[in-house]
Scaffold this motif. Structure first.
Motif, PDB file in Angstrom:
ATOM      1  N   PHE A 125      -1.573   3.279   5.047  1.00 15.73           N
ATOM      2  CA  PHE A 125      -1.238   3.085   3.754  1.00 15.73           C
ATOM      3  C   PHE A 125      -2.090   4.596   3.897  1.00 15.73           C
ATOM      4  O   PHE A 125      -2.585   4.873   2.335  1.00 15.73           O
ATOM      5  N   GLU A 281      -5.054   2.250  -1.890  1.00 13.74           N
ATOM      6  CA  GLU A 281      -3.572   2.771  -1.746  1.00 13.74           C
ATOM      7  C   GLU A 281      -3.345   1.786  -0.892  1.00 13.74           C
ATOM      8  O   GLU A 281      -1.479   1.266  -1.245  1.00 13.74           O
ATOM      9  N   GLU A 282      -3.322   1.023   0.007  1.00 12.19           N
ATOM     10  CA  GLU A 282      -2.799  -0.686   0.571  1.00 12.19           C
ATOM     11  C   GLU A 282      -2.157  -0.921  -0.607  1.00 12.19           C
ATOM     12  O   GLU A 282      -0.661  -1.082  -1.046  1.00 12.19           O
ATOM     13  N   VAL A 285       0.938   0.624  -2.321  1.00  7.57           N
ATOM     14  CA  VAL A 285       2.248   0.796  -1.293  1.00  7.57           C
ATOM     15  C   VAL A 285       2.887  -0.009  -1.587  1.00  7.57           C
ATOM     16  O   VAL A 285       3.887  -0.834  -1.674  1.00  7.57           O
ATOM     17  N   SER A 288       4.377  -1.669  -4.977  1.00  5.29           N
ATOM     18  CA  SER A 288       5.852  -1.266  -5.328  1.00  5.29           C
ATOM     19  C   SER A 288       6.694  -1.743  -4.339  1.00  5.29           C
ATOM     20  O   SER A 288       8.081  -2.143  -4.522  1.00  5.29           O
ATOM     21  N   ARG A 297      12.646  -0.767   2.940  1.00  7.22           N
ATOM     22  CA  ARG A 297      11.292  -0.582   3.286  1.00  7.22           C
ATOM     23  C   ARG A 297      10.489  -1.286   4.087  1.00  7.22           C
ATOM     24  O   ARG A 297       9.046  -0.608   4.933  1.00  7.22           O
TER      25      ARG A 297
END
Length: 330
Positions: A125, A281-282, A285, A288, A297
């Motif tokens: 990520f 960031e991990e 994501v 989401s 995804r």
């Protein structure tokens, strides 16, 4: 808002808890720890209302949507399976499991309960990896990729003094390729896909724990080396060599400085601005994916995880890294 339970209270769990709270996408609901007092201290720090020493209790909690697992590698499969059967999404620290067979069993169980299993591989990520994907086509056909990640473990001095802590206990499914090499293996898979052939070499310590290793990988028209270690530090940069130029990467696990050197052109240096917490960031994501129940995804990442695990499993087979219960299957 994802209602999150956590297994473990170690350093990485603190880092992930901080990342989830900063993201604003999670509410920390429960923590499970073998040490009740440590669990209570962790819960107090992060405003968590429920503390348990029982994995079964955590799996049955109705107000928990997902569970983050950061226990020793040897516990990942059984704990992930229990949480999936409890109808929980699972975010499991890398490497999620030692074998492709175990991964497939977990994915089948997740599908059965309509939940998602994700490996907490921070490199997957990281914005730096996306930048590398953009730059690689500029250097023409890639002929060689040398990916390095070595980190002298803070627990190695204790090992040298005769004290074997978890990080150097092979009975917990630990090995340098599992703990450190996995980052570079993931980077290789993400950037170049599945290799045609691999070869593994390593050095083992006195108790059978793998300390340092090298993986050679062959692709059509290209070769790669992965150099990893828990007992030495990497000082140089990873390098991707193409016919039109080279790319240098400061740290393949989380690139922050990438240098592009095209032949007969001035070099370009890209410095990536990222959150101080490498798991932020991990966390964003993953939130989401889980909030939207984005199975498509999730599958994209799961396929990369499967290739990554397959490479590590083959390296272990070649170099004799066998974990408990694997003697007849590896």
């Amino acid at each position: 808002m994802i209602r999150l339970g956590m297994i473990g209270t170690g350093k990485i769990v603190h880092m992930f808890a901080q990342a989830t709270l900063k993201s604003g996408n999670y509410r920390l609901e429960a923590v499970c720890s073998r040490d009740k007092e440590r669990g209570k201290a962790f819960a107090k720090e992060y405003g968590i209302s429920q503390v348990t020493v029982s994995l079964e209790e955590l799996a049955e909690m109705k107000d928990v949507d997902a569970v983050y697992i950061a226990s020793p590698n040897s516990c990942h499969f059984s704990q992930s399976m229990m949480m999936l059967r409890g109808g929980k999404h699972v975010i499991c620290e890398k490497p999620v499991v030692p074998s492709v067979r175990e991964l497939q069993e977990l994915l089948e169980e997740a599908k059965k309960h309509q939940v998602i299993l994700m490996e907490a591989m921070r490199t997957a990520f990281d914005p730096g990896l996306k930048k590398l994907e953009e730059l690689i086509p500029l250097i023409g056909p890639v002929r060689r990729a040398t990916l390095e990640y070595g980190k002298y473990s803070s627990r190695y001095d204790a090992f040298l003094n005769g004290e074997i802590l978890n990080a150097f206990n092979p009975s917990l499914a630990n090995a340098a390729v599992m703990d450190i090499g996995v980052y570079a293996v993931y980077g290789l898979v993400r950037l170049f896909g599945k290799p045609e052939e691999i070869r593994g070499l390593n050095v083992k310590l006195s108790n059978g724990m793998e300390g340092i290793g090298t993986i050679l990988a062959r692709y059509p028209g290209m070769i790669s080396e992965i150099l990893y270690s828990k007992i030495t530090d990497t000082i140089g940069e990873s390098q991707i060599q193409g016919e039109k130029g080279n790319i240098l990467v400061d740290m393949i696990s989380e690139p922050s400085r990438i240098t592009l050197k095209l032949r007969n052109q001035k070099e370009q240096v890209f410095r990536l601005t990222k959150d101080p917490n490498p798991l932020y960031e991990e966390a964003k994501v993953l939130a989401s994916i889980l909030e939207n129940r984005d199975f498509q995804r999730a599958e994209w990442y799961q396929k990369q995880t499967a290739v990554q695990i397959g490479i590590i499993e083959e390296v272990r087979r070649q170099t004799g890294i066998v974990f408990h219960g694997e003697a007849d299957t590896l």
